[in-house]
Design a protein around this motif. Structure first.
Motif, PDB file in Angstrom:
ATOM      1  N   GLY A 177       0.796  -1.214   0.000  1.00 58.59           N
ATOM      2  CA  GLY A 177       0.000   0.000   0.000  1.00 58.59           C
ATOM      3  C   GLY A 177       0.829   1.265   0.000  1.00 58.59           C
ATOM      4  O   GLY A 177       0.346   2.331  -0.314  1.00 58.59           O
ATOM      5  N   HIS A 178       2.109   1.141   0.360  1.00 60.26           N
ATOM      6  CA  HIS A 178       2.979   2.309   0.370  1.00 60.26           C
ATOM      7  C   HIS A 178       3.933   2.274  -0.821  1.00 60.26           C
ATOM      8  O   HIS A 178       4.394   1.209  -1.218  1.00 60.26           O
ATOM      9  CB  HIS A 178       3.786   2.373   1.661  1.00 60.26           C
ATOM     10  CG  HIS A 178       2.937   2.584   2.867  1.00 60.26           C
ATOM     11  ND1 HIS A 178       3.311   2.193   4.132  1.00 60.26           N
ATOM     12  CD2 HIS A 178       1.705   3.122   3.005  1.00 60.26           C
ATOM     13  CE1 HIS A 178       2.366   2.491   4.991  1.00 60.26           C
ATOM     14  NE2 HIS A 178       1.375   3.056   4.337  1.00 60.26           N
ATOM     15  N   VAL A 179       4.241   3.450  -1.330  1.00 57.38           N
ATOM     16  CA  VAL A 179       5.173   3.530  -2.441  1.00 57.38           C
ATOM     17  C   VAL A 179       6.596   3.383  -1.923  1.00 57.38           C
ATOM     18  O   VAL A 179       7.010   4.094  -1.019  1.00 57.38           O
ATOM     19  CB  VAL A 179       5.042   4.879  -3.168  1.00 57.38           C
ATOM     20  CG1 VAL A 179       5.996   4.925  -4.348  1.00 57.38           C
ATOM     21  CG2 VAL A 179       3.624   5.085  -3.634  1.00 57.38           C
ATOM     22  N   GLU A 186       2.242  -1.967  -8.849  1.00 55.95           N
ATOM     23  CA  GLU A 186       1.985  -0.692  -9.493  1.00 55.95           C
ATOM     24  C   GLU A 186       3.269   0.132  -9.671  1.00 55.95           C
ATOM     25  O   GLU A 186       4.121   0.153  -8.798  1.00 55.95           O
ATOM     26  CB  GLU A 186       0.990   0.086  -8.619  1.00 55.95           C
ATOM     27  CG  GLU A 186       0.646   1.469  -9.083  1.00 55.95           C
ATOM     28  CD  GLU A 186      -0.087   2.257  -7.991  1.00 55.95           C
ATOM     29  OE1 GLU A 186      -0.512   3.374  -8.271  1.00 55.95           O
ATOM     30  OE2 GLU A 186      -0.189   1.740  -6.854  1.00 55.95           O
ATOM     31  N   VAL A 222       4.985   3.816  -9.902  1.00 53.06           N
ATOM     32  CA  VAL A 222       4.785   5.232  -9.623  1.00 53.06           C
ATOM     33  C   VAL A 222       5.949   5.983 -10.282  1.00 53.06           C
ATOM     34  O   VAL A 222       7.045   6.041  -9.720  1.00 53.06           O
ATOM     35  CB  VAL A 222       4.754   5.521  -8.115  1.00 53.06           C
ATOM     36  CG1 VAL A 222       4.492   6.994  -7.862  1.00 53.06           C
ATOM     37  CG2 VAL A 222       3.703   4.665  -7.444  1.00 53.06           C
ATOM     38  N   PRO A 223       5.727   6.514 -11.468  1.00 53.96           N
ATOM     39  CA  PRO A 223       6.805   7.072 -12.279  1.00 53.96           C
ATOM     40  C   PRO A 223       7.634   8.092 -11.515  1.00 53.96           C
ATOM     41  O   PRO A 223       7.090   8.955 -10.840  1.00 53.96           O
ATOM     42  CB  PRO A 223       6.063   7.736 -13.442  1.00 53.96           C
ATOM     43  CG  PRO A 223       4.750   7.043 -13.512  1.00 53.96           C
ATOM     44  CD  PRO A 223       4.417   6.677 -12.107  1.00 53.96           C
ATOM     45  N   GLY A 224       8.914   7.968 -11.634  1.00 53.63           N
ATOM     46  CA  GLY A 224       9.807   8.932 -10.990  1.00 53.63           C
ATOM     47  C   GLY A 224      10.034   8.633  -9.522  1.00 53.63           C
ATOM     48  O   GLY A 224      10.851   9.279  -8.880  1.00 53.63           O
ATOM     49  N   VAL A 225       9.314   7.679  -8.963  1.00 60.90           N
ATOM     50  CA  VAL A 225       9.469   7.375  -7.546  1.00 60.90           C
ATOM     51  C   VAL A 225       9.876   5.914  -7.350  1.00 60.90           C
ATOM     52  O   VAL A 225      11.000   5.616  -6.969  1.00 60.90           O
ATOM     53  CB  VAL A 225       8.173   7.668  -6.759  1.00 60.90           C
ATOM     54  CG1 VAL A 225       8.414   7.443  -5.286  1.00 60.90           C
ATOM     55  CG2 VAL A 225       7.720   9.088  -7.025  1.00 60.90           C
ATOM     56  N   ALA A 237       4.820   0.121  -5.912  1.00 61.71           N
ATOM     57  CA  ALA A 237       3.999  -0.179  -4.745  1.00 61.71           C
ATOM     58  C   ALA A 237       3.153  -1.400  -5.027  1.00 61.71           C
ATOM     59  O   ALA A 237       2.747  -1.644  -6.163  1.00 61.71           O
ATOM     60  CB  ALA A 237       3.096   1.015  -4.411  1.00 61.71           C
ATOM     61  N   THR A 289       6.712   7.550   4.939  1.00 59.24           N
ATOM     62  CA  THR A 289       5.406   7.970   4.447  1.00 59.24           C
ATOM     63  C   THR A 289       5.055   9.346   4.977  1.00 59.24           C
ATOM     64  O   THR A 289       5.008   9.568   6.175  1.00 59.24           O
ATOM     65  CB  THR A 289       4.322   6.987   4.894  1.00 59.24           C
ATOM     66  OG1 THR A 289       4.413   6.867   6.310  1.00 59.24           O
ATOM     67  CG2 THR A 289       4.532   5.637   4.249  1.00 59.24           C
ATOM     68  N   ALA A 345       3.592  11.225  -1.879  1.00 57.39           N
ATOM     69  CA  ALA A 345       4.337  10.018  -2.210  1.00 57.39           C
ATOM     70  C   ALA A 345       3.968   9.519  -3.604  1.00 57.39           C
ATOM     71  O   ALA A 345       4.815   9.106  -4.378  1.00 57.39           O
ATOM     72  CB  ALA A 345       4.072   8.932  -1.174  1.00 57.39           C
ATOM     73  N   ARG A 346       2.676   9.588  -3.908  1.00 55.98           N
ATOM     74  CA  ARG A 346       2.223   9.086  -5.208  1.00 55.98           C
ATOM     75  C   ARG A 346       2.090  10.203  -6.224  1.00 55.98           C
ATOM     76  O   ARG A 346       1.826   9.942  -7.381  1.00 55.98           O
ATOM     77  CB  ARG A 346       0.863   8.398  -5.052  1.00 55.98           C
ATOM     78  CG  ARG A 346       0.917   7.067  -4.380  1.00 55.98           C
ATOM     79  CD  ARG A 346      -0.391   6.327  -4.676  1.00 55.98           C
ATOM     80  NE  ARG A 346      -0.202   4.897  -4.589  1.00 55.98           N
ATOM     81  CZ  ARG A 346      -0.167   4.226  -3.459  1.00 55.98           C
ATOM     82  NH1 ARG A 346      -0.303   4.862  -2.333  1.00 55.98           N
ATOM     83  NH2 ARG A 346       0.000   2.924  -3.460  1.00 55.98           N
ATOM     84  N   ARG A 347       2.244  11.431  -5.796  1.00 49.02           N
ATOM     85  CA  ARG A 347       2.025  12.594  -6.655  1.00 49.02           C
ATOM     86  C   ARG A 347       0.640  12.568  -7.293  1.00 49.02           C
ATOM     87  O   ARG A 347       0.493  12.847  -8.482  1.00 49.02           O
ATOM     88  CB  ARG A 347       3.105  12.681  -7.731  1.00 49.02           C
ATOM     89  CG  ARG A 347       4.505  12.913  -7.158  1.00 49.02           C
ATOM     90  CD  ARG A 347       5.397  13.587  -8.161  1.00 49.02           C
ATOM     91  NE  ARG A 347       5.300  12.947  -9.466  1.00 49.02           N
ATOM     92  CZ  ARG A 347       6.132  12.000  -9.879  1.00 49.02           C
ATOM     93  NH1 ARG A 347       7.118  11.627  -9.117  1.00 49.02           N
ATOM     94  NH2 ARG A 347       5.963  11.456 -11.053  1.00 49.02           N
ATOM     95  N   GLN A 393      -2.932  12.859 -12.056  1.00 52.25           N
ATOM     96  CA  GLN A 393      -1.604  12.345 -11.723  1.00 52.25           C
ATOM     97  C   GLN A 393      -0.611  13.446 -12.102  1.00 52.25           C
ATOM     98  O   GLN A 393      -0.528  13.838 -13.260  1.00 52.25           O
ATOM     99  CB  GLN A 393      -1.381  11.074 -12.552  1.00 52.25           C
ATOM    100  CG  GLN A 393      -0.013  10.476 -12.473  1.00 52.25           C
ATOM    101  CD  GLN A 393       0.223   9.736 -11.177  1.00 52.25           C
ATOM    102  OE1 GLN A 393       1.068  10.145 -10.401  1.00 52.25           O
ATOM    103  NE2 GLN A 393      -0.521   8.667 -10.940  1.00 52.25           N
ATOM    104  N   PRO A 419       6.572  15.626 -11.454  1.00 56.24           N
ATOM    105  CA  PRO A 419       7.335  16.113 -10.301  1.00 56.24           C
ATOM    106  C   PRO A 419       7.242  17.620 -10.102  1.00 56.24           C
ATOM    107  O   PRO A 419       6.993  18.084  -8.995  1.00 56.24           O
ATOM    108  CB  PRO A 419       8.764  15.678 -10.633  1.00 56.24           C
ATOM    109  CG  PRO A 419       8.600  14.466 -11.464  1.00 56.24           C
ATOM    110  CD  PRO A 419       7.354  14.675 -12.266  1.00 56.24           C
TER     111      PRO A 419
END
Lengths: 227, 227
Positions: free
Chosen positions: A167-169, A212, A214-217, A220, B123, B137-139, B150, B153
């Motif tokens: 659930g967390h990125v 999933e 998460v682009p740039g990060v 998750a 988080t 976190a997910r932007r 979405q 950055p």
DNA sequence: AAAAACTGTCACCACTTTGTCACCACCCTG
DNA sequence: CAGGGTGGTGACAAAGTGGTGACAGTTTTT
């Protein structure tokens, strides 16, 4: 789960000891290099936390001697400015390092990560997230009770980290460190590993349902009620 | 996430407190060295922001005393010219320092960076303004609970700054510095970024409902009761 | 010993992100 | 009304990022 703490600073050794005890470790301590080797042989701990600056016998030597005989995970404690020694320690086979000052949470997290990487599973039961179940011992991933995929060691480690933080990125760098350790790993390798994992666990790998991006990060694992 | 602010300047302590509260911290304050130690023991905060110039007990002593017992992250507040003290503070185990005067965003960024480095709470809680919610976190930007856009950055940085100061007009130059840093950025780029952000979040981008233009000054995020 | 599996590495494609430019519309003031 | 400044809009190219397949070296299994 037995941990050996080697540090000549009695106060610091106490802090570390306290922290690990609270996290469920059984802790023994040694305060110089020679004592470290003796205690290690007598007690055969599952994890060694090793300060490099030791009387009687240097930390690096201790590291080397231990590595010659076992693969027991070793975490190096370093103070700022001893970067060279840290590098040499990792080359001698240490598994991770922590720079002082460190937070207790950090220490526990690293210790568990190292044990996981070494194949020593602190968590006995299987990991469960939603309908997914990971059997760490067999490296089998089950969905709603029946076998979904047989994972490779690396895939299993990645899946474990993701499930522990479902659930967390998780930032790419974090994942890389957790899976390959502090000295190895690479963005490209993570891409590959994710790709291979998805090919196994996703019904349609081109539109991921579990893992999933998460682009740039980072990545998750989605936590769904039960779907 | 609990932060302890130690500063004898009541006004400044208030500013810092306000800033951190906005960023989702729970904040407690102390105004002299002795009170700092007492409060620290009573509340065990996750982060300490420490002015060096304190009555009753010097800031450096406080830093030292805290470090002897825990690894709680410490950020030093310094005024220009106290460079020596800053160095000594860092040697005593402080994690970072900020020179007054500082920008709110600077402070929040440093605080979060230090906590991240210490391994505490990767988080970050979401930012909320009216019906808008920003998941850093997910932007992801949500409106009344479901996904609105979405963000990239840069868009996310801009949105964050606007939400942290919602209801107030932010001069263009300020926004540019906050988003691109002190050395980069440009009026044209800000125009573009605002344009792209509006295209994503405004129902009708030609008549902005959230991201308002204040001609000759800058932009503001309107704070509406609930609409 | 042969076969299979695992993992690191590379090249390539598609897509996103972002800086840059040109142009238009508008609002001032003189 | 002309002209300069300001803000909005669209187009475009360079750079970055993620996904994919192929392949070779090594290890593990059979």
């Amino acid at each position: 789960m037995k941990a050996l703490i080697v540090d000549d600073d009695l106060v610091l050794a106490d802090v570390v000891s306290f922290t690990l005890r609270r996290a469920g470790f059984q802790v023994i301590t040694a305060h110089d290099g020679q004592a470290a080797l003796d205690t290690w042989q007598a007690e055969s701990p599952d994890l060694i936390i090793l300060d490099l600056n030791l009387p009687k016998l240097d930390g690096l030597s201790v590291c080397q001697r231990i590595r010659q005989q076992t693969d027991t995970p070793i975490i190096i404690l370093s103070v700022r400015g001893e970067d060279d020694d840290v590098v040499r320690g990792l080359e001698l086979g240490a598994d991770d390092y922590i720079a002082k000052p460190f937070s207790p949470r950090q220490l526990v997290a690293r210790a568990q990560a190292v044990l996981r990487r070494a194949g020593i599973t602190p968590t006995t039961g299987p990991l469960v997230v939603g309908e997914l179940t990971l059997d760490l011992a067999r490296r089998e991933l089950h969905r709603s009770g029946h076998l979904l995929a047989q994972l490779t060691p690396l895939e299993c480690r990645l899946m474990e980290v993701l499930m522990l933080n479902s659930g967390h990125v998780l930032p790419a760098d974090t994942l890389i460190t957790q899976v390959w350790g502090p000295s190895g790993g690479d963005r490209t390798m993570l891409k590959q590993l994710v790709h291979r994992l998805r090919a196994k666990i996703e019904p349609d790998p081109s539109t991921p349902a579990y893992l999933e991006t998460v682009p740039g990060v980072g990545y998750a694992l989605v936590r769904r009620p039960s779907a």
